[in-house]
Design a protein around this motif. Structure first.
Motif, PDB file in Angstrom:
ATOM      1  N   MET A 160       0.866  -1.137   0.127  1.00 56.95           N
ATOM      2  CA  MET A 160      -0.066  -0.056   0.021  1.00 56.95           C
ATOM      3  C   MET A 160       1.001   1.363   0.142  1.00 56.95           C
ATOM      4  SD  MET A 160      -3.182   0.086  -0.339  1.00 56.95           S
ATOM      5  CE  MET A 160      -4.314   1.254  -0.384  1.00 56.95           C
ATOM      6  N   SER A 161       1.917   1.318   0.832  1.00 58.95           N
ATOM      7  CA  SER A 161       2.708   2.395   0.766  1.00 58.95           C
ATOM      8  C   SER A 161       3.598   2.691  -0.482  1.00 58.95           C
ATOM      9  CB  SER A 161       3.928   2.287   1.990  1.00 58.95           C
ATOM     10  OG  SER A 161       4.661   1.224   1.768  1.00 58.95           O
ATOM     11  N   VAL A 162       3.694   1.493  -1.185  1.00 59.16           N
ATOM     12  CA  VAL A 162       4.426   1.686  -2.369  1.00 59.16           C
ATOM     13  C   VAL A 162       3.567   2.331  -3.431  1.00 59.16           C
ATOM     14  CG1 VAL A 162       5.425   0.261  -4.393  1.00 59.16           C
ATOM     15  CG2 VAL A 162       5.777  -0.299  -2.171  1.00 59.16           C
ATOM     16  N   PHE A 163       2.236   2.140  -3.221  1.00 62.79           N
ATOM     17  CA  PHE A 163       1.175   2.764  -4.159  1.00 62.79           C
ATOM     18  C   PHE A 163       1.166   4.299  -3.813  1.00 62.79           C
ATOM     19  CE2 PHE A 163      -3.267   4.298  -4.651  1.00 62.79           C
ATOM     20  CZ  PHE A 163      -3.431   3.998  -5.785  1.00 62.79           C
ATOM     21  N   PHE A 164       1.100   4.484  -2.558  1.00 62.94           N
ATOM     22  CA  PHE A 164       0.857   5.976  -2.435  1.00 62.94           C
ATOM     23  C   PHE A 164       2.270   6.772  -2.747  1.00 62.94           C
ATOM     24  CE2 PHE A 164      -2.573   4.670   0.561  1.00 62.94           C
ATOM     25  CZ  PHE A 164      -3.495   5.535  -0.041  1.00 62.94           C
ATOM     26  N   ALA A 165       3.223   6.076  -2.734  1.00 62.37           N
ATOM     27  CA  ALA A 165       4.611   6.816  -2.981  1.00 62.37           C
ATOM     28  C   ALA A 165       4.647   6.822  -4.550  1.00 62.37           C
ATOM     29  CB  ALA A 165       5.808   5.758  -2.604  1.00 62.37           C
ATOM     30  N   ALA A 166       4.258   6.019  -5.403  1.00 63.14           N
ATOM     31  CA  ALA A 166       4.243   6.031  -6.530  1.00 63.14           C
ATOM     32  C   ALA A 166       3.049   7.135  -7.118  1.00 63.14           C
ATOM     33  CB  ALA A 166       3.617   4.751  -7.199  1.00 63.14           C
ATOM     34  N   LEU A 167       1.869   7.214  -6.350  1.00 62.93           N
ATOM     35  CA  LEU A 167       1.301   8.314  -6.761  1.00 62.93           C
ATOM     36  C   LEU A 167       1.618   9.562  -6.540  1.00 62.93           C
ATOM     37  CD1 LEU A 167      -1.916   8.153  -7.517  1.00 62.93           C
ATOM     38  CD2 LEU A 167      -2.701   8.668  -5.173  1.00 62.93           C
ATOM     39  N   GLY A 168       2.298   9.865  -5.221  1.00 63.86           N
ATOM     40  CA  GLY A 168       2.675  11.094  -5.031  1.00 63.86           C
ATOM     41  C   GLY A 168       4.044  11.400  -5.827  1.00 63.86           C
ATOM     42  N   GLY A 169       4.696  10.466  -6.294  1.00 62.00           N
ATOM     43  CA  GLY A 169       5.861  10.468  -7.058  1.00 62.00           C
ATOM     44  C   GLY A 169       5.494  10.929  -8.615  1.00 62.00           C
ATOM     45  N   THR A 170       4.206  10.309  -8.936  1.00 63.68           N
ATOM     46  CA  THR A 170       3.745  10.616 -10.272  1.00 63.68           C
ATOM     47  C   THR A 170       3.419  12.092 -10.463  1.00 63.68           C
ATOM     48  OG1 THR A 170       2.905   8.480 -10.132  1.00 63.68           O
ATOM     49  CG2 THR A 170       2.338   9.563 -12.016  1.00 63.68           C
ATOM     50  N   ILE A 171       2.538  12.342  -9.168  1.00 65.73           N
ATOM     51  CA  ILE A 171       1.775  13.977  -9.408  1.00 65.73           C
ATOM     52  C   ILE A 171       3.369  14.803  -9.516  1.00 65.73           C
ATOM     53  CG2 ILE A 171       0.558  15.626  -8.371  1.00 65.73           C
ATOM     54  CD1 ILE A 171      -0.935  13.112  -7.166  1.00 65.73           C
ATOM     55  N   LEU A 172       3.983  14.767  -8.533  1.00 63.95           N
ATOM     56  CA  LEU A 172       5.374  15.531  -8.237  1.00 63.95           C
ATOM     57  C   LEU A 172       6.095  15.765  -9.715  1.00 63.95           C
ATOM     58  CD1 LEU A 172       6.263  17.112  -5.660  1.00 63.95           C
ATOM     59  CD2 LEU A 172       8.003  15.505  -5.847  1.00 63.95           C
ATOM     60  N   LEU A 173       6.312  14.411 -10.246  1.00 57.82           N
ATOM     61  CA  LEU A 173       7.287  14.437 -11.417  1.00 57.82           C
ATOM     62  C   LEU A 173       6.785  14.798 -12.614  1.00 57.82           C
ATOM     63  CD1 LEU A 173       9.287  10.815 -11.392  1.00 57.82           C
ATOM     64  CD2 LEU A 173      10.188  13.217 -11.621  1.00 57.82           C
ATOM     65  N   ALA A 174       5.164  14.679 -12.713  1.00 55.08           N
ATOM     66  CA  ALA A 174       4.549  14.930 -13.698  1.00 55.08           C
ATOM     67  C   ALA A 174       4.258  16.623 -13.981  1.00 55.08           C
ATOM     68  CB  ALA A 174       2.956  14.631 -13.848  1.00 55.08           C
ATOM     69  N   SER A 175       4.138  17.168 -12.552  1.00 52.03           N
ATOM     70  CA  SER A 175       4.190  18.686 -12.869  1.00 52.03           C
ATOM     71  C   SER A 175       5.382  19.143 -13.034  1.00 52.03           C
ATOM     72  CB  SER A 175       3.495  19.301 -11.385  1.00 52.03           C
ATOM     73  OG  SER A 175       3.878  18.337 -10.267  1.00 52.03           O
ATOM     74  N   PHE A 176       6.538  18.558 -12.296  1.00 43.64           N
ATOM     75  CA  PHE A 176       8.003  19.172 -12.447  1.00 43.64           C
ATOM     76  C   PHE A 176       8.331  19.143 -14.069  1.00 43.64           C
ATOM     77  CE2 PHE A 176      12.430  17.487 -13.615  1.00 43.64           C
ATOM     78  CZ  PHE A 176      12.936  18.932 -13.105  1.00 43.64           C
ATOM     79  N   ALA A 177       7.925  17.782 -14.697  1.00 37.64           N
ATOM     80  CA  ALA A 177       8.478  17.574 -16.208  1.00 37.64           C
ATOM     81  C   ALA A 177       7.506  18.686 -17.175  1.00 37.64           C
ATOM     82  CB  ALA A 177       8.090  16.040 -16.394  1.00 37.64           C
ATOM     83  N   ILE A 178       6.145  18.629 -16.930  1.00 38.22           N
ATOM     84  CA  ILE A 178       5.533  19.614 -17.640  1.00 38.22           C
ATOM     85  C   ILE A 178       6.090  20.942 -17.590  1.00 38.22           C
ATOM     86  CG2 ILE A 178       3.294  20.443 -18.183  1.00 38.22           C
ATOM     87  CD1 ILE A 178       2.072  17.846 -17.385  1.00 38.22           C
ATOM     88  N   GLY A 179       6.242  21.554 -16.394  1.00 37.50           N
ATOM     89  CA  GLY A 179       6.795  22.755 -16.488  1.00 37.50           C
ATOM     90  C   GLY A 179       8.053  22.983 -16.821  1.00 37.50           C
ATOM     91  N   PHE A 180       9.181  21.863 -16.716  1.00 38.09           N
ATOM     92  CA  PHE A 180      10.521  22.120 -16.869  1.00 38.09           C
ATOM     93  C   PHE A 180      10.652  21.622 -18.550  1.00 38.09           C
ATOM     94  CE2 PHE A 180      14.755  19.996 -17.383  1.00 38.09           C
ATOM     95  CZ  PHE A 180      15.472  21.052 -17.198  1.00 38.09           C
ATOM     96  N   GLY A 181       9.772  21.000 -19.097  1.00 39.14           N
ATOM     97  CA  GLY A 181       9.522  20.793 -20.527  1.00 39.14           C
ATOM     98  C   GLY A 181       9.270  21.670 -21.226  1.00 39.14           C
ATOM     99  N   LEU A 182       8.215  22.488 -20.673  1.00 39.03           N
ATOM    100  CA  LEU A 182       7.903  23.459 -21.565  1.00 39.03           C
ATOM    101  C   LEU A 182       8.687  24.619 -21.397  1.00 39.03           C
ATOM    102  CD1 LEU A 182       3.881  23.614 -20.810  1.00 39.03           C
ATOM    103  CD2 LEU A 182       4.897  22.997 -22.989  1.00 39.03           C
ATOM    104  N   LEU A 183       9.281  25.003 -20.494  1.00 36.08           N
ATOM    105  CA  LEU A 183      10.448  25.856 -20.419  1.00 36.08           C
ATOM    106  C   LEU A 183      11.653  25.593 -21.212  1.00 36.08           C
ATOM    107  CD1 LEU A 183      11.017  28.684 -18.558  1.00 36.08           C
ATOM    108  CD2 LEU A 183      12.483  27.122 -17.261  1.00 36.08           C
TER     109      LEU A 183
END
Lengths: 334, 146
Positions: A1-24
């Protein structure tokens, strides 16, 4: 279960970072390209404006298209681009799902955004998009060979040096292959660096490898029928993929971290490494996307295959032989 | 499908030649050169009407091109703007009495901005783009007040 939440949090964090950084990155790319042509160029945040505009526009589904496939593909392209990031280490941060996949999985995941584009192109029901999709398939087949050769030969060299788990992304990041090899191997790695520098614009469908999207002859190719939100999603996917592809090349061939040199620890080390990693991504994109794109004209699709299979494939084979010869001279550990 | 500030700062143009002598087309290309650098304002030439916000029409509409022009305009996603470049598109110009003319552009599709000239200088075309942006801003304010 903790792996699931870590993956979920990591996905949201990475997605917003990568979208922002990629567009920049796209903005920086356009600005640098403009400066190379003695222009002022668009504002750095222009890609953000473009995407905001696209999301506010009408979303047309052509009468000839297969609606569910046509609408699903932009989402799959963005989702799979983000999925790649979950397996990549950024600086000294370990990959979110590092325990579940290695470099071979990343190699396959890198194909999916392009595959989504191809399916979207075929689903558009437009001759331009169909021709573009066929060209995209051909160029995928073309650049996979040198890319696979690079990955396999680096992992094989690490294996020959008795490094544990040579296919793990974390190992590749923590054990720079340059530290393992002798002079012959360094030559081979320099050749592989050239190969990766050519594979990067091919993966991203940038000039000179943009024949699938050729605006002048195919009216936007694969994307010809996409408008509004769907086009915006593809733009986001492209931004994320830019980060992923550049990061992949860096992990393979330019993996050093900054903190060991500065003697930093804990949080400071993490931040310094992340910033350094972002700078390396910027460097790679500037060299192998911006400069190349300004220097060259578009290759025909046959020339793309010839370049990737014969020239870069040949260089890759040469690098493999050099690495094999290198192993017999310097067989030892680091 | 509403007007936003982002639209005014990111106008993507699609160029349609409905029977022009190519003079205006050359001037459009000249407008996009580094000397004028319209990319500073987010203006970009795109290859497909599906990506476009602005339709640049040059030339009078020949009877062959009338239906094509209507279809290309219909293919653009809204909100969209049509801009006529050159005297021929305004009135038919020197071709106005031709047997093969379907009419000036505004008899085929709704036109928002006219740029007269034969051919208009790049400065005039930029003035036209500024007029488009001003019109969009005015409409946006109107939409907000509705």
């Amino acid at each position: 279960m903790s792996v699931f939440f870590a993956a979920l949090g990591g996905t949201i964090l990475l997605a917003s970072f990568a979208i922002g950084f990629g567009l920049l990155l796209t903005g920086i790319d356009r600005r640098v390209a403009a400066r190379m042509q003695a222009r002022v160029g668009p504002p750095l945040l222009q890609p953000f404006t473009d995407v905001r505009k696209l999301f506010a526009k009408q979303n047309i589904i052509p009468a000839n298209a297969i609606p569910w496939l046509f609408n699903a593909m932009p989402i799959i392209a963005l989702a799979s681009s983000i999925a790649i990031l979950l397996y990549l280490p950024f600086g000294s941060f370990a990959p979110v799902l590092g325990a579940f996949g290695d470099v071979i999985l990343v190699l396959y995941l890198l194909i999916i955004p392009s595959l989504a584009l191809v399916l979207g192109g075929f689903a558009s029901g437009s001759p331009y998009a169909t021709v573009g999709a066929q060209r995209e398939m051909v160029s995928m087949i073309a650049y996979e060979l040198p890319l696979a050769v690079t990955v396999i030969s680096i992992a094989w060299r690490l294996h020959a040096a008795h490094v544990a788990e040579p296919f793990s992304m974390l190992t590749l990041m923590q054990t720079p292959v340059w530290d393992v090899v002798g002079p012959l191997g360094s030559t081979a790695l320099l050749i592989l660096l050239v190969v990766m520098a050519w594979v990067t614009p091919g993966e991203l469908s940038k000039i000179p490898f943009d024949s699938p999207e050729a605006e002048t002859e195919l009216a936007g190719g694969i994307l010809a029928e996409y408008s509004g939100r769907n086009l915006g999603l593809f733009a986001l996917a492209q931004a994320v993929k830019t980060v992923a592809v550049a990061a992949f090349g860096i992990i393979l061939l330019l993996p050093w971290n900054l903190s060991p040199f500065l003697g930093l620890t804990m949080v400071a080390a993490g931040i310094a490494d992340l910033v350094f990693f972002a700078l390396k991504v910027l460097f790679v994109v500037s060299i192998s996307v911006t400069v190349v794109r300004m220097m060259m004209a578009r290759f025909r699709i046959t020339q793309v295959v010839g370049l990737y299979w014969l020239v870069l494939g040949g260089l890759g084979a040469l690098a493999i032989f050099l690495l094999m010869a290198d192993t017999s001279y310097v067989p030892g550990m680091i | 499908m509403k007007l936003t500030k982002a639209l005014n700062r990111s106008l993507w143009a699609f160029h349609f030649n409905s029977g022009s002598c190519n003079g205006c087309d050359i001037e459009i290309v000249a407008t996009l050169t580094p000397r004028y650098d319209l990319e500073r304002f987010g203006v970009k030439l795109v290859g497909s009407p599906r990506h476009a916000d602005v339709l640049l029409v040059t030339g009078p509409v020949t009877s062959q091109m009338a239906d094509r022009l209507r279809r290309v305009y219909a293919q653009m996603p809204g909100p969209k703007v049509a801009m006529v470049i050159g005297t021929c598109g305004l009135s038919g110009g020197i071709f106005s009495t031709s047997y093969n003319l379907a009419g000036p552009v505004d008899q085929i599709i709704p036109v928002d901005v006219y740029v007269p000239g034969c051919a208009p200088r790049p400065e005039a075309i930029i003035q036209g783009v500024v007029t488009v942006i001003a019109k969009l801003e005015r409409l946006e304010v109107g939409e907000r007040n509705d």
